[in-house]
Design a protein around this motif. Structure first.
Motif, mmCIF file in Angstrom:
data_model
loop_
_atom_site.group_PDB
_atom_site.id
_atom_site.type_symbol
_atom_site.label_atom_id
_atom_site.label_comp_id
_atom_site.label_asym_id
_atom_site.label_seq_id
_atom_site.Cartn_x
_atom_site.Cartn_y
_atom_site.Cartn_z
ATOM 1 N N GLY A 37 0.830 -1.198 0.000
ATOM 2 C CA GLY A 37 0.000 0.000 0.000
ATOM 3 C C GLY A 37 0.862 1.244 0.000
ATOM 4 O O GLY A 37 2.036 1.210 0.372
ATOM 5 N N ASP A 38 0.263 2.338 -0.405
ATOM 6 C CA ASP A 38 0.965 3.619 -0.432
ATOM 7 C C ASP A 38 1.289 4.088 0.980
ATOM 8 O O ASP A 38 0.742 3.574 1.963
ATOM 9 C CB ASP A 38 0.107 4.682 -1.127
ATOM 10 N N VAL A 39 2.143 5.099 1.079
ATOM 11 C CA VAL A 39 2.415 5.740 2.356
ATOM 12 C C VAL A 39 1.087 6.226 2.937
ATOM 13 O O VAL A 39 0.284 6.856 2.228
ATOM 14 C CB VAL A 39 3.396 6.929 2.177
ATOM 15 N N GLY A 40 0.826 5.906 4.187
ATOM 16 C CA GLY A 40 -0.401 6.338 4.850
ATOM 17 C C GLY A 40 -1.613 5.469 4.575
ATOM 18 O O GLY A 40 -2.722 5.790 5.021
ATOM 19 N N GLU A 129 -5.582 -0.041 0.477
ATOM 20 C CA GLU A 129 -5.662 1.259 -0.183
ATOM 21 C C GLU A 129 -6.800 2.077 0.412
ATOM 22 O O GLU A 129 -7.773 1.535 0.947
ATOM 23 C CB GLU A 129 -5.805 1.111 -1.689
ATOM 24 N N ALA A 130 -6.634 3.393 0.315
ATOM 25 C CA ALA A 130 -7.674 4.292 0.792
ATOM 26 C C ALA A 130 -8.914 4.119 -0.060
ATOM 27 O O ALA A 130 -8.827 3.971 -1.284
ATOM 28 C CB ALA A 130 -7.186 5.738 0.736
ATOM 29 N N LYS A 131 -10.065 4.120 0.586
ATOM 30 C CA LYS A 131 -11.344 3.964 -0.116
ATOM 31 C C LYS A 131 -12.351 4.849 0.591
ATOM 32 O O LYS A 131 -12.657 4.613 1.761
ATOM 33 C CB LYS A 131 -11.767 2.495 -0.081
ATOM 34 N N ASP A 132 -12.846 5.847 -0.104
ATOM 35 C CA ASP A 132 -13.753 6.822 0.506
ATOM 36 C C ASP A 132 -13.096 7.345 1.784
ATOM 37 O O ASP A 132 -11.999 7.825 1.738
ATOM 38 C CB ASP A 132 -15.128 6.192 0.759
#
Length: 157
Positions: A37-40, A129-132
């Motif tokens: 996953g990305d940073v954060g 991953e970020a989702k909403d």
């Protein structure tokens, strides 16, 4: 054997932590979890909850970004939490002793793309991953042992 990936939705930080805490007690030495996953994205948040769920004694669980490796004694055996973000070659991974840990410890690896050819074939990959407002996690594996262990996570998804 390749499995069909499945996706879990974690709308809140608490949902992410719950998933980590639910997986922790199911792990045994020789299990490797690759956290992508990305940073954060929430990799360390997930790992922290997982580690705290199996610690013998409550303790702070810092990110291993600068130390590269944090080792914990847990109810399930030794657990290595690694962050390979600052590693530039798979030879550095070998120098850390991580390949030996893959055999006899539980290993959580953030930034597993740095492993290159040292990536264990029996690992469970969790891509976050970020989702909403929350997160989405896609789980993939090739080792059949993960299917039974992950049933409880899927049941609560």
């Amino acid at each position: 054997m390749t499995t069909t990936p499945f996706t879990l939705n974690w709308p809140t930080d608490d949902d992410t932590a719950y998933a980590g805490a639910s997986l922790g007690p199911l792990l045994r030495p020789g299990d490797v979890i690759l956290l992508e996953g990305d940073v954060g994205a929430g990799k360390t948040h997930f790992a922290r909850a997982l580690i705290q769920s199996v610690l013998l004694t409550a303790e702070d669980v810092p990110s291993p970004t600068f130390t590269l490796v944090q080792v914990y004694e847990t109810r399930n055996g030794p657990l290595w939490h690694t962050d390979l973000y600052r590693v530039s070659a798979d030879t550095e991974v070998d120098e850390l002793g991580l390949t030996d840990a893959f055999e006899d410890a539980i290993c959580l690896v953030e930034w597993p793309d740095r492993l290159g050819p040292l990536t264990p074939a029996n690992a469970l990959t969790i891509a976050i991953e970020a989702k909403d407002e929350g997160r989405e996690a896609t789980l993939t594996w090739t080792d059949s042992r993960w299917a039974d262990r992950l049933e409880s996570l899927v049941a609560h998804a």
